[in-house]
Structures are given as structure tokens and as C-alpha cells.
Scaffold this motif. Structure first.
Motif, PDB file in Angstrom:
ATOM      1  N   VAL A  63       0.621  -1.123   0.179  1.00 44.75           N
ATOM      2  CA  VAL A  63       0.061   0.089  -0.099  1.00 44.75           C
ATOM      3  C   VAL A  63       0.839   1.395  -0.016  1.00 44.75           C
ATOM      4  O   VAL A  63       1.787   1.314   0.748  1.00 44.75           O
ATOM      5  CB  VAL A  63      -1.074  -0.127   1.126  1.00 44.75           C
ATOM      6  N   LEU A  64       0.528   2.243  -0.725  1.00 42.40           N
ATOM      7  CA  LEU A  64       1.251   3.381  -0.974  1.00 42.40           C
ATOM      8  C   LEU A  64       0.168   4.599  -0.753  1.00 42.40           C
ATOM      9  O   LEU A  64      -0.753   4.516  -1.508  1.00 42.40           O
ATOM     10  CB  LEU A  64       1.654   3.588  -2.448  1.00 42.40           C
ATOM     11  N   ARG A 123       0.879  -1.452   7.452  1.00 43.25           N
ATOM     12  CA  ARG A 123       2.062  -0.872   7.006  1.00 43.25           C
ATOM     13  C   ARG A 123       2.214  -0.332   5.587  1.00 43.25           C
ATOM     14  O   ARG A 123       1.407  -1.032   4.738  1.00 43.25           O
ATOM     15  CB  ARG A 123       3.119  -1.821   7.129  1.00 43.25           C
ATOM     16  N   PHE A 124       2.675   0.831   5.398  1.00 46.42           N
ATOM     17  CA  PHE A 124       2.438   1.693   4.001  1.00 46.42           C
ATOM     18  C   PHE A 124       3.673   2.550   3.747  1.00 46.42           C
ATOM     19  O   PHE A 124       4.342   2.882   4.876  1.00 46.42           O
ATOM     20  CB  PHE A 124       1.297   2.172   4.097  1.00 46.42           C
ATOM     21  N   LEU A 172       5.170   3.118   8.965  1.00 42.64           N
ATOM     22  CA  LEU A 172       5.858   3.515   7.849  1.00 42.64           C
ATOM     23  C   LEU A 172       6.998   2.859   7.201  1.00 42.64           C
ATOM     24  O   LEU A 172       7.921   2.372   7.980  1.00 42.64           O
ATOM     25  CB  LEU A 172       6.239   5.176   7.871  1.00 42.64           C
ATOM     26  N   ALA A 173       7.007   2.649   6.152  1.00 40.45           N
ATOM     27  CA  ALA A 173       8.109   2.003   5.283  1.00 40.45           C
ATOM     28  C   ALA A 173       8.803   2.888   4.546  1.00 40.45           C
ATOM     29  O   ALA A 173      10.162   2.721   4.501  1.00 40.45           O
ATOM     30  CB  ALA A 173       7.757   0.920   4.320  1.00 40.45           C
ATOM     31  N   SER A 174       8.259   3.969   4.107  1.00 42.20           N
ATOM     32  CA  SER A 174       8.865   5.216   3.347  1.00 42.20           C
ATOM     33  C   SER A 174       8.156   6.379   3.313  1.00 42.20           C
ATOM     34  O   SER A 174       7.022   6.098   3.307  1.00 42.20           O
ATOM     35  CB  SER A 174       9.432   4.648   1.977  1.00 42.20           C
ATOM     36  N   ALA A 208       9.237 -10.851   1.114  1.00 41.36           N
ATOM     37  CA  ALA A 208       9.361  -9.454   0.744  1.00 41.36           C
ATOM     38  C   ALA A 208       9.335  -8.477   1.785  1.00 41.36           C
ATOM     39  O   ALA A 208       8.684  -8.644   2.803  1.00 41.36           O
ATOM     40  CB  ALA A 208       8.231  -9.310  -0.373  1.00 41.36           C
ATOM     41  N   LEU A 209      10.059  -7.405   1.613  1.00 47.58           N
ATOM     42  CA  LEU A 209      10.249  -6.302   2.606  1.00 47.58           C
ATOM     43  C   LEU A 209       8.961  -5.637   2.536  1.00 47.58           C
ATOM     44  O   LEU A 209       8.472  -4.989   3.621  1.00 47.58           O
ATOM     45  CB  LEU A 209      11.273  -5.403   2.275  1.00 47.58           C
ATOM     46  N   LYS A 210       7.928  -5.563   1.500  1.00 45.03           N
ATOM     47  CA  LYS A 210       6.846  -4.609   1.445  1.00 45.03           C
ATOM     48  C   LYS A 210       5.626  -5.428   1.844  1.00 45.03           C
ATOM     49  O   LYS A 210       5.228  -6.233   0.924  1.00 45.03           O
ATOM     50  CB  LYS A 210       6.675  -4.101   0.096  1.00 45.03           C
ATOM     51  N   PRO A 211       5.012  -5.225   2.949  1.00 45.57           N
ATOM     52  CA  PRO A 211       3.710  -6.002   3.282  1.00 45.57           C
ATOM     53  C   PRO A 211       2.434  -5.542   2.446  1.00 45.57           C
ATOM     54  O   PRO A 211       2.670  -4.347   1.705  1.00 45.57           O
ATOM     55  CB  PRO A 211       3.519  -5.511   4.680  1.00 45.57           C
TER      56      PRO A 211
END
Length: 434
Positions: A21-22, A85-86, A109-111, A276-279
């Protein structure tokens, strides 16, 4: 699209359901459509989540008067959707929400990308003055001047359809929610906290932004440990609309390469997952609240035997919020050895002891104060308390009613003088600046 309770935000998703998710956050006076030109490319890799601010874009008009409130509503919305997480990109007020997330909820937050953002947006007086103008004149003055704040002159002239779209977007916003958002920006100041932003951050700004320009962007980059700066040439404040391709490219590169590993809340460390690092978007129910909140400021302890805290600090805060920074700064600057004790007395007891009491709201206190000043014939004080009454949410019509009431009980001559003073102040404060 969404049905929207009062504690959540209106939202929409674009992109594949299984993707990470972004989130894209809008600026004051805009809707999620400000990101329309970014979505097609971003949705190839991410599940793009866009939201509207309260009262913007047809969203229900539940005003949110602080950045913290907006952030809480966003998190409640995400909790209901199972998004834990996003990545987050926000423009202006949307950027303030991103900073708030990074400071208070870093595990989510991831980024982060901050666009046309600042750790402090101008001065509190500027945004409270906007509220006074909107309360008196409606949103038309803000709508008519939006293109010159948001776009370069060349773009506005060459793109009349987009310029008119911007005007109508502001004009159709709920005035009460716009005023509340101005208050949120007025009270936002995280200049001393930037060092605690712990996620990779892109700071993006238009080279010609006159609202939150390159100087503010450099302040963010200097304060955030892991931040880099991107200046987009030929763009002003609403840079995603004016230079969509450049912004899209920068966001794709940033979120593709700077997605932080999972934050392990039980240990405070980052865990390197095997997968993967991105949930991805998860239907799992929200996790229970942490026993120890992240980055919460501890209350000031009062040593035993010393009584309650000195009300001076609360007093100076309330005094600035009601009278404005410029007035208070001027009063304090003029204080000398002879008058300094009196300024301290006024701040501590009038503002810290009385104005800060919870028994009456500030609108009511303004009504009482105006009446008392009319009765005493204190016209100098009446002038700046008329300004304060406007800042506290009284309309010119309500101030007129207070003075008419005072005429009955304080006398017509006193009210006559008061009307002259208040009329001049209201004219100055509510005339839109062209």
C-alpha cells in the motif's frame, strides 16, 4: 470509494489488491484528484490509497482542527481496512500528516515523501487570518487566489481548464472544515523533532514555490537523518499537478529503492524478513494497542512540595493563540525594567489562570471581555480584543450583537465609541488581500 463515519476519512483504492500500500495525502483546499496524473504509473507497483480531507471533495464535513486529529482519522480508516504498514507521500498539509506519522507511529511507515512541506507552515497568525477571512467572506477569496499560490504564472495562463478546476475545487470545500484545517496548520510546529524521523525520506519541492519553497525543503533535509532533496524546475506549490511526469518519476524511484524493512515493535529493532520487505493489504484485525506508546512526550513531573506548575507557560501559549504572535511579540519587546513585571503578571494570571480555564470556551470569553471593555471605556484594549474575537471564531455579526447588548447595559455613548473602533478593526481584518 467509501461510506465515511466521523472518525474516519473518505478514501479510494487504485491498483492490484495484493500489492503493498502507498498512500497519497492531499494539500489544503484540494481533493484526491490532485494525484490523478500519478496514479496510473504508481498503481503498476502499489495499491494506491488516496483520501480526502474532511469537507473536501464532497467528504462529510467533520472538521479536524489539528494534524494529530487528521492522522488519527487516517489510522482508524486504515485499521478498518487491515492496512498495517505502508509508504506515504503527502503534499503540504498532507505532508504534515506524513511527518506526524513518522514521529508518532514509525512502526507503520516503510518510506516517506514530503512534497511542498515544511516543519512549520509560515506563522500561526497567517493561517488564523485566513480563517477570519473565510468566516466573514466565505471561500471565494481563497478560491480566486488559489491559482497564483499553487501554479507558476506561465502554467496558469497556458492551462485555463486546470486553473478553473483549482478555483472550483476550493470554492466547493466546506468553509468550516477549511477553517479547521487552517487551524491545524497554524498549530503545527515540529522543527525541534525532525531528528526523530527515522524512515527514508524524499523531500520534493517546486523551484518556484512561494508558499513552502526550497528554503523550507532544505530545513527538512537538514533535520531528517535519512533525507534527500529533489527540486523540480518550473513548478510552484502544487507540483504534482504542474509537473506530473517529474513527480511521478521521483516517487517511483524513491519508493522502489527506499522501502524500510519491517519495524519490530516489541524490541524496537528492525527485523529482516525472509520474504518481501513490503507488506501487502491484510484482512487481519487490528493489533491491540502497545503497552508503551512510541515517541510519546512524557508529562512534566511536579516535584512534591512545590505545588502546581507555574501558569506562565500556559499563559504565553494562550496569549499568542488569542492575540496573535505579532501583538504579543510587540508587547514583550516594548517591556523594560519598569513594565516587564506587569507583562509577566498579565501573562501568568490573566492568560494562564483565567483564559486557560476550561469552564468557558474562548468565544464566550471574548463576548464577556468585549462587554467589559465597552463598560470601562477601554478603547485601545477593545481594538485588539476585537481582533482576538475574530480569531476565536466570532463573526462580525456576532460582535455587532455583543455591542448592541452592551449599549443597553453600558450606555449608548460607550457603545457608540466601541462601534467606531470595532468597525475599523473588522474592516481591516476581513478585507481579503488581493
Amino acid at each position: 470509494m467509501s461510506e465515511t463515519p466521523s472518525n474516519t476519512l473518505q478514501y479510494r483504492f487504485d491498483g492490484p489488491e495484493e500489492a503493498p500500500v502507498l498512500i497519497l495525502g492531499p494539500s489544503l483546499g484540494t481533493t484526491w484528484h490532485m494525484w490523478d496524473r500519478q496514479v496510473p504509473e504508481l498503481a503498476k507497483q502499489w495499491r494506491v490509497f488516496r483520501f480526502d480531507l474532511p469537507g473536501h471533495g464532497g467528504a462529510p464535513a467533520y472538521p479536524a482542527g489539528s494534524v494529530a486529529d487528521l492522522t488519527t482519522r487516517l489510522l482508524v480508516t486504515l485499521e478498518g481496512l487491515g492496512v498495517q504498514r505502508f509508504g506515504y507521500a503527502g503534499c503540504a498539509l498532507g505532508g504534515a500528516v506524513g511527518i506526524e506519522l513518522a514521529l508518532r507511529h514509525p512502526e507503520r511507515l516503510a518510506s516517506l515523501a514530503l512534497i511542498a512541506a515544511s516543519p512549520r507552515f509560515g506563522t500561526a497568525d497567517e493561517f488564523r487570518q485566513r480563517g477570519v477571512i473565510v468566516r466573514t467572506n466565505g471561500l471565494d477569496p481563497m478560491a480566486r487566489t488559489a491559482p497564483e499560490r499553487w501554479f507558476t504564472g506561465g502554467f496558469a495562463a497556458a492551462q485555463p481548464a486546470i486553473t478553473e478546476w483549482a478555483v472550483q475545487m476550493v470554492r466547493t470545500t466546506d468553509p468550516g472544515c477549511y477553517i479547521a484545517a487552517c487551524e491545524a496548520l497554524a498549530s503545527f510546529d515540529v522543527r525541534t523533532e525532525l531528528g526523530r524521523v527515522g524512515v527514508p525520506t524524499l523531500v520534493l519541492v517546486g523551484s518556484d514555490d512561494q508558499v513552502t519553497g526550497p528554503a523550507e525543503a532544505r530545513t527538512l533535509v537538514a533535520g531528517i537523518p535519512d533525507a534527500r532533496l529533489a527540486v523540480v524546475p518550473g513548478a510552484s506549490h502544487l507540483v504534482p499537478v504542474e509537473q506530473p511526469a517529474a513527480v511521478t518519476d521521483l516517487l517511483v524511484r524513491h519508493f522502489s529503492t527506499a522501502w524500510q524493512p519491517v519495524f519490530e515493535t516489541s524490541t524496537g529493532q528492525t527485523a529482516l524478513p525472509a520474504a518481501a520487505l513490503k507488506p501487502v493489504l491484510s484482512p487481519a484485525p487490528p493489533q491491540p494497542p502497545q503497552t508503551g506508546p512510541v515517541a510519546e512526550i512524557a508529562p512534566v513531573a511536579v516535584p512534591q512540595g512545590q505545588g502546581r506548575p507555574d501558569p506562565y507557560d500556559a499563559g504565553i501559549k494562550v496569549r499568542r493563540e488569542v492575540l496573535g504572535d505579532a501583538h504579543v511579540d510587540r508587547a514583550l519587546a516594548q517591556a523594560d525594567e519598569f513594565s516587564g513585571d506587569f507583562q509577566e503578571f498579565v501573562t501568568r494570571y490573566a492568560w494562564g489562570e483565567i483564559w486557560d480555564r476550561p469552564g468557558l470556551d474562548r468565544r464566550t470569553r471574548s463576548c464577556v471581555t468585549l462587554t467589559a471593555l465597552v463598560a470601562g471605556g477601554h478603547l485601545d484594549e477593545l481594538a485588539f480584543h476585537t481582533r482576538a474575537a475574530l480569531r476565536n471564531g466570532l463573526t462580525p455579526g456576532e460582535i455587532k450583537e455583543v455591542l448592541l447588548q452592551a449599549a443597553v447595559y453600558c450606555g449608548v455613548p460607550a457603545a457608540n465609541s466601541a462601534f467606531k473602533v470595532a468597525q475599523q478593526v473588522i474592516r481591516e481584518e476581513t478585507t481579503p488581500q488581493e
